[in-house]
Motif scaffolding. Structure first.
Motif, PDB file in Angstrom:
ATOM      1  N   ILE A  25      -1.364  12.801   4.563  1.00 24.69           N
ATOM      2  CA  ILE A  25      -2.546  12.519   3.757  1.00 24.69           C
ATOM      3  C   ILE A  25      -2.329  12.838   2.281  1.00 24.69           C
ATOM      4  CG2 ILE A  25      -5.006  12.963   3.472  1.00 24.69           C
ATOM      5  CD1 ILE A  25      -4.294  11.584   6.101  1.00 24.69           C
ATOM      6  N   THR A  26      -1.998  14.101   1.967  1.00 24.14           N
ATOM      7  CA  THR A  26      -1.860  14.497   0.561  1.00 24.14           C
ATOM      8  C   THR A  26      -0.840  13.626  -0.162  1.00 24.14           C
ATOM      9  OG1 THR A  26      -2.402  16.773   1.200  1.00 24.14           O
ATOM     10  CG2 THR A  26      -1.442  16.444  -0.980  1.00 24.14           C
ATOM     11  N   LYS A  27       0.173  13.199   0.542  1.00 24.90           N
ATOM     12  CA  LYS A  27       1.209  12.328  -0.032  1.00 24.90           C
ATOM     13  C   LYS A  27       0.610  11.083  -0.676  1.00 24.90           C
ATOM     14  CE  LYS A  27       5.396   9.845   1.474  1.00 24.90           C
ATOM     15  NZ  LYS A  27       6.354  10.462   0.554  1.00 24.90           N
ATOM     16  N   GLN A  28      -0.546  10.645  -0.190  1.00 27.36           N
ATOM     17  CA  GLN A  28      -1.164   9.412  -0.685  1.00 27.36           C
ATOM     18  C   GLN A  28      -2.073   9.634  -1.893  1.00 27.36           C
ATOM     19  OE1 GLN A  28      -0.109   6.537   0.607  1.00 27.36           O
ATOM     20  NE2 GLN A  28       1.190   7.797   1.929  1.00 27.36           N
ATOM     21  N   TYR A  29      -2.114  10.867  -2.419  1.00 20.22           N
ATOM     22  CA  TYR A  29      -3.011  11.157  -3.541  1.00 20.22           C
ATOM     23  C   TYR A  29      -2.380  10.888  -4.910  1.00 20.22           C
ATOM     24  CZ  TYR A  29      -6.055  13.685  -0.249  1.00 20.22           C
ATOM     25  OH  TYR A  29      -6.888  14.038   0.789  1.00 20.22           O
ATOM     26  N   PHE A 171       3.872   2.963   6.139  1.00 23.73           N
ATOM     27  CA  PHE A 171       3.347   3.383   7.427  1.00 23.73           C
ATOM     28  C   PHE A 171       1.839   3.215   7.373  1.00 23.73           C
ATOM     29  CE2 PHE A 171       2.951   7.027   4.828  1.00 23.73           C
ATOM     30  CZ  PHE A 171       2.153   7.978   5.427  1.00 23.73           C
ATOM     31  N   PRO A 172       1.114   3.386   8.483  1.00 24.83           N
ATOM     32  CA  PRO A 172      -0.303   2.982   8.507  1.00 24.83           C
ATOM     33  C   PRO A 172      -1.176   3.590   7.422  1.00 24.83           C
ATOM     34  CG  PRO A 172       0.478   3.346  10.738  1.00 24.83           C
ATOM     35  CD  PRO A 172       1.603   3.755   9.835  1.00 24.83           C
ATOM     36  N   LEU A 173      -0.836   4.786   6.927  1.00 23.09           N
ATOM     37  CA  LEU A 173      -1.682   5.425   5.920  1.00 23.09           C
ATOM     38  C   LEU A 173      -1.216   5.165   4.489  1.00 23.09           C
ATOM     39  CD1 LEU A 173      -2.357   8.869   7.638  1.00 23.09           C
ATOM     40  CD2 LEU A 173      -3.806   6.842   7.611  1.00 23.09           C
ATOM     41  N   THR A 174      -0.205   4.364   4.303  1.00 22.20           N
ATOM     42  CA  THR A 174       0.271   4.069   2.952  1.00 22.20           C
ATOM     43  C   THR A 174      -0.856   3.465   2.122  1.00 22.20           C
ATOM     44  OG1 THR A 174       2.585   3.775   3.571  1.00 22.20           O
ATOM     45  CG2 THR A 174       1.830   2.613   1.611  1.00 22.20           C
ATOM     46  N   TYR A 212      -0.421 -10.009  -5.874  1.00 20.28           N
ATOM     47  CA  TYR A 212       0.884  -9.433  -5.558  1.00 20.28           C
ATOM     48  C   TYR A 212       0.833  -8.689  -4.229  1.00 20.28           C
ATOM     49  CZ  TYR A 212       5.180  -6.727  -5.880  1.00 20.28           C
ATOM     50  OH  TYR A 212       6.408  -6.171  -5.612  1.00 20.28           O
ATOM     51  N   LEU A 213      -0.207  -7.883  -4.029  1.00 18.99           N
ATOM     52  CA  LEU A 213      -0.327  -7.131  -2.778  1.00 18.99           C
ATOM     53  C   LEU A 213      -0.424  -8.069  -1.584  1.00 18.99           C
ATOM     54  CD1 LEU A 213      -2.792  -4.245  -3.727  1.00 18.99           C
ATOM     55  CD2 LEU A 213      -0.429  -4.002  -2.976  1.00 18.99           C
ATOM     56  N   CYS A 214      -1.228  -9.100  -1.714  1.00 21.99           N
ATOM     57  CA  CYS A 214      -1.405 -10.028  -0.593  1.00 21.99           C
ATOM     58  C   CYS A 214      -0.095 -10.734  -0.244  1.00 21.99           C
ATOM     59  CB  CYS A 214      -2.474 -11.059  -0.932  1.00 21.99           C
ATOM     60  SG  CYS A 214      -4.150 -10.361  -1.035  1.00 21.99           S
ATOM     61  N   ASP A 215       0.738 -10.999  -1.260  1.00 26.78           N
ATOM     62  CA  ASP A 215       1.991 -11.710  -1.026  1.00 26.78           C
ATOM     63  C   ASP A 215       3.093 -10.791  -0.506  1.00 26.78           C
ATOM     64  OD1 ASP A 215       0.881 -14.086  -1.880  1.00 26.78           O
ATOM     65  OD2 ASP A 215       1.592 -13.874  -3.944  1.00 26.78           O
ATOM     66  N   HIS A 216       3.143  -9.538  -0.998  1.00 30.13           N
ATOM     67  CA  HIS A 216       4.278  -8.668  -0.716  1.00 30.13           C
ATOM     68  C   HIS A 216       3.958  -7.476   0.181  1.00 30.13           C
ATOM     69  CE1 HIS A 216       5.444 -10.808  -4.433  1.00 30.13           C
ATOM     70  NE2 HIS A 216       6.672 -10.749  -3.941  1.00 30.13           N
ATOM     71  N   LEU A 217       2.705  -7.031   0.178  1.00 26.89           N
ATOM     72  CA  LEU A 217       2.314  -5.880   1.007  1.00 26.89           C
ATOM     73  C   LEU A 217       1.005  -6.193   1.717  1.00 26.89           C
ATOM     74  CD1 LEU A 217       3.019  -3.020  -1.589  1.00 26.89           C
ATOM     75  CD2 LEU A 217       4.431  -3.592   0.391  1.00 26.89           C
ATOM     76  N   PRO A 218       0.946  -7.253   2.493  1.00 25.23           N
ATOM     77  CA  PRO A 218      -0.330  -7.654   3.109  1.00 25.23           C
ATOM     78  C   PRO A 218      -0.884  -6.565   4.016  1.00 25.23           C
ATOM     79  CG  PRO A 218       1.527  -8.799   4.125  1.00 25.23           C
ATOM     80  CD  PRO A 218       2.067  -8.116   2.911  1.00 25.23           C
ATOM     81  N   GLY A 219      -2.196  -6.361   3.895  1.00 20.43           N
ATOM     82  CA  GLY A 219      -2.873  -5.382   4.744  1.00 20.43           C
ATOM     83  C   GLY A 219      -2.765  -3.947   4.282  1.00 20.43           C
TER      84      GLY A 219
END
Length: 510
Positions: A25-29, A171-174, A212-219
């Protein structure tokens, strides 16, 4: 130049449960400004090294030892870690620079350990810092907060380093941090953004990032770091709604109930909003953010709960933010009103914050003038469950007893069962269970503090403001929180210098 950028996100993990939470979790801050500084330096041809520290690993080895300049960003809670690392880099000959929330709040204290303190920045000021245009010992600032937010594409090296996991994979929480605006239109006296200027960032930049997100990191989950998201609601949501329905990434926002009125909650659902965290703050104050006019007390509780119910029909996860211990709080009424809200809106997880007097805020200035800040308390304790002020209408024991009542109600088995019945999402149910367990741990912390207040006269005298001697309990805890870096900071260096800045900050040449 060899430039290091270090974003400090949390204290060293001391227990197995901390290790798991901080890794996941904290990693995503990770903050956006340190990533922007890294991009700006890279644009100018400097060799940049960016890292985040979330409580795992060896902090002093996150960056190379042979840097010309090192930028460190941190919250007040982990400022002593920043100070210790600054000492290491100073000894190695690097120019040390601090920015972020703590630098804005307590610049004078920061100057004891850093060559430069940055309150606001832009690309030109950062280039001046890297090339040595400012003398050591200065508090510097750009004329206004930056609006040149590097794109997600430009920040991908930093996003991979901060938010990705094993072998730089998602990973799922990225989560990807983004901004649609800077500043805040509200003037909450406890917030370091109280006097900031609200500015909407260009819509085409937001659109480009989403594409960009939709093309390269969808979801991938997007976390908007706006202090108050979508004040210009239609303008922002036209951009969000411009994405095809099947491509819209899930996103998290903080916003006010005033913004999220009428038919707007439905538009949150349509654009795939995963979480909203409105600030209710108080049942007697800050009603301009709650959109209830002059309503207070039970009337405000019921109107706010009704508004949250409308949000819950459209957003999977809700958080309600409260402050307890403001000067307007008195007796049992604030506790009972908050418990009433929990009962009426069990789907909204409450966060109950202890007022913290961050420097530069009207709250800090008022409490300092009244002699109500515990000046010997190290910055490591500027967060719950610790109390760093005297509360106007409660003695320390009475205040903590009421916190125990609030947290116990929020974490009761009956409340957990009610929360679980409000969702069919397994992930949200797991979050409810985890946060309930955390609240129960907080109750144990409060009870431990109450026990010391009742059994140790010196501990009580400190919290009542009758003694300026820091209790041994806090000395020992501060040592453990610093871990291997404790030997780098003397007790005197851990005692804050709460002096206000003596003069306006130096301005950049731009």
């Amino acid at each position: 130049m060899r430039v290091g950028i270090l974003d400090l996100l949390g204290p060293p993990a001391r227990r197995p449960v901390d290790l798991g939470y901080q890794t996941l979790i904290t990693k995503q801050y990770a903050s956006i400004t340190p990533q922007a500084v890294s991009v700006w330096c890279r644009r100018r041809g400097h060799e940049t090294f960016y890292a985040t520290y979330y409580g795992v690993g060896r902090l002093h080895r996150m960056l190379p030892a042979d840097l010309d300049v090192v930028f460190i960003s941190c919250y007040t809670q982990v400022s002593h870690l920043a100070y210790a690392v600054a000492k290491i880099y100073r000894a190695a000959g690097a120019r040390t620079v601090i920015g972020g929330p703590h630098a804005r709040a307590f610049p004078v204290d920061c100057l004891r350990f850093f060559d430069l303190v940055v309150r606001e920045c832009d690309p030109e000021l950062i280039e001046d810092v890297v090339t040595g245009q400012h003398d050591p010992g200065a508090v510097i600032s750009s004329a206004q907060p930056f609006d040149d937010v590097p794109t997600v594409e430009e920040r991908m090296p930093e996003i991979r380093a901060s938010a990705f996991f094993w072998r730089r994979r998602r990973f799922p929480l990225t989560a990807v941090p983004m901004l649609a605006s800077t500043g805040c239109p509200y003037k909450c006296d406890f917030c370091i953004d109280w006097n900031s200027t609200y500015r909407q960032l260009p819509a085409d930049r937001l659109r480009s990032d989403l594409d960009y997100l939709c093309d390269h990191l969808p979801g991938t989950l997007v976390v908007f770091h706006d202090a108050n998201f979508a004040v210009k609601f239609d303008e922002v949501f036209q951009t969000l709604e411009g994405q095809p329905r099947g491509r819209r990434p899930p996103y998290i926002i903080e916003s006010s109930l005033t913004v999220l009125r009428g038919e707007r909650p439905r538009r949150l659902k349509d654009t795939n909003c995963a979480m909203v965290a409105p600030g209710v703050e108080s049942w007697t104050d800050y009603s301009n953010k709650a959109g209830v006019g002059r309503a207070g007390g039970v009337d405000k509780v019921d109107k706010v709960a009704e508004h949250f119910a409308q949000l819950a029909e459209n957003v999977p996860y809700l958080q309600a933010n409260f402050m307890f211990g403001l000067d307007t709080d008195e007796g049992d009424a604030p506790v009972e009103l908050t418990k009433r809200f929990m009962d009426k809106a069990p789907f909204a997880f409450p966060t109950i914050n202890i007022p913290v007097p961050f420097g530069g805020t009207p709250l800090h200035d008022r409490l300092a003038a009244d002699g109500r800040i515990l000046a010997a308390m190290p910055f490591s304790f500027y967060y719950a469950p610790h109390l760093v002020t005297t509360i106007k209408n409660y003695d320390p024991v009475g205040y903590y007893q009421r916190l125990i009542d609030l947290y116990s109600h929020a974490a009761s088995p009956a409340m957990l069962r009610r929360r679980l019945r409000t969702t069919t999402h397994r992930a949200i149910a797991a979050v409810h269970r985890a946060r309930t367990a955390s609240f129960r741990a907080d109750v144990r912390s409060f009870e431990r503090i109450v026990g010391m207040l009742r059994s140790d006269p010196r501990f009580l005298a400190f919290h009542e403001g009758r003694s300026t001697t820091l209790p041994q309990y806090y000395r020992g805890l501060a040592e453990r929180m610093l871990g291997r870096y404790a030997e780098l900071l003397s007790e005197a260096e851990r005692t804050p210098d709460l002096s206000p800045a003596d003069a306006p900050p130096h301005r950049s040449r731009s």
